[in-house]
Motif scaffolding. Structure first.
Motif, short mmCIF file in Angstrom:
data_model
loop_
_atom_site.label_atom_id
_atom_site.label_comp_id
_atom_site.label_asym_id
_atom_site.label_seq_id
_atom_site.Cartn_x
_atom_site.Cartn_y
_atom_site.Cartn_z
N PHE A 1 0.86 -1.19 0.00
CA PHE A 1 0.00 0.00 0.00
C PHE A 1 0.90 1.24 0.00
O PHE A 1 2.04 1.19 0.46
N ASP A 2 0.32 2.33 -0.47
CA ASP A 2 1.11 3.56 -0.54
C ASP A 2 1.00 4.29 0.81
O ASP A 2 0.43 5.38 0.91
N ILE A 3 1.53 3.63 1.84
CA ILE A 3 1.53 4.23 3.17
C ILE A 3 2.96 4.49 3.61
O ILE A 3 3.91 3.90 3.07
N ILE A 4 3.08 5.33 4.62
CA ILE A 4 4.42 5.72 5.09
C ILE A 4 4.80 4.94 6.34
O ILE A 4 5.95 4.57 6.53
N GLU A 5 3.83 4.65 7.20
CA GLU A 5 4.14 3.92 8.43
C GLU A 5 2.90 3.21 8.94
O GLU A 5 1.77 3.59 8.60
N MET A 6 3.12 2.15 9.72
CA MET A 6 2.01 1.44 10.36
C MET A 6 2.46 0.94 11.73
O MET A 6 3.59 0.47 11.89
N ALA A 7 1.58 1.05 12.71
CA ALA A 7 1.82 0.49 14.04
C ALA A 7 0.67 -0.46 14.38
O ALA A 7 -0.48 -0.21 14.00
#
Lengths: 82, 145
Positions: free
Chosen positions: B78-84
């Motif tokens: 996915f075009d995301i920058i970060e995930m927690a």
């Protein structure tokens, strides 16, 4: 030694968390399941259920996998996290 | 030095602050314009029964690995920058939080999609089990799929 770990409902049925088996060579999962059914009759009705997943060394394993000395096998009922 | 996964992916008994988890992903980049969170909480009913408490068990080691894998696949696909991702274990009271997933992206749509995918994947692949306490006793949820 092969270490089998039980979780959730399977732990309740087996009345233990861990069972260890000394083996002289590689063992097919089917053979290991037969050993488990003999030692834990309460599990015999559920171990063949397709909803029970099996892990070897914390990775999902196929039903025709082979386990060897030193492996850790997890018997995993359907997950319910989240 | 801790890897990012060990900071942003946790399984723990204690509660968490959604605000702190959101800040932990926002800290990744000034290019973040959207953070989408999924928060799972302990409700007081299930399949017609009144639930008075929950107890979560996990496969130590494997469950953490699966959550780290979910974060890494989300970042890749996915075009995301970060995930927690933070999931609690042990006893949880009704109304308390169980799990939080925070996905951060430049634009909201990517974060919405990644967050929705991640909670579905968590439920599908992560060895965590819930035991519900009802008036008639304690029931592993996997007993009644």
């Amino acid at each position: 030694m092969i270490t089998v770990r039980f979780f959730a409902m399977l732990k309740s049925l087996a009345k233990t968390e861990v069972k260890e088996y000394s083996v002289s060579g590689p063992v097919r999962l089917e053979e290991l399941k037969s050993m488990l059914k003999k030692d834990f009759p309460a599990l015999s009705g559920v171990l063949d259920s397709r909803s029970i997943l099996i892990s070897i060394n914390q990775e999902f394993a196929s039903r025709d996998a082979v386990v060897k000395d030193g492996d850790e096998v997890g018997l995993l009922p359907p997950f319910s996290g989240g | 030095m801790k890897t990012k996964s060990s900071v942003l992916v946790k399984i723990q008994e204690k509660g968490f602050s959604v605000g702190e988890v959101v800040e932990s992903v926002k800290a990744a980049s000034k290019g973040i314009g959207a953070v989408v969170t999924f928060l799972g909480a302990a409700r007081d009913f299930s399949k017609g029964s009144v639930i008075t408490g929950l107890d979560f068990e996990h496969y130590p080691g494997m469950a953490e690995k699966k959550l780290i894998d979910i974060r890494e696949r989300a970042l890749k696909n996915f075009d995301i920058i970060e995930m927690a991702i933070v999931h609690r274990t042990g006893k949880i009271e009704i109304g308390e939080d169980i799990v939080v997933i925070a996905a951060a992206s430049a634009h909201r749509n990517d974060a919405f999609m990644a967050c929705e995918w991640a909670i579905t994947e968590l439920k599908r692949t992560t060895p965590i089990w819930k035991r519900e306490t009802t008036k008639s006793g304690e029931v592993w949820v996997s007993e009644t799929p």
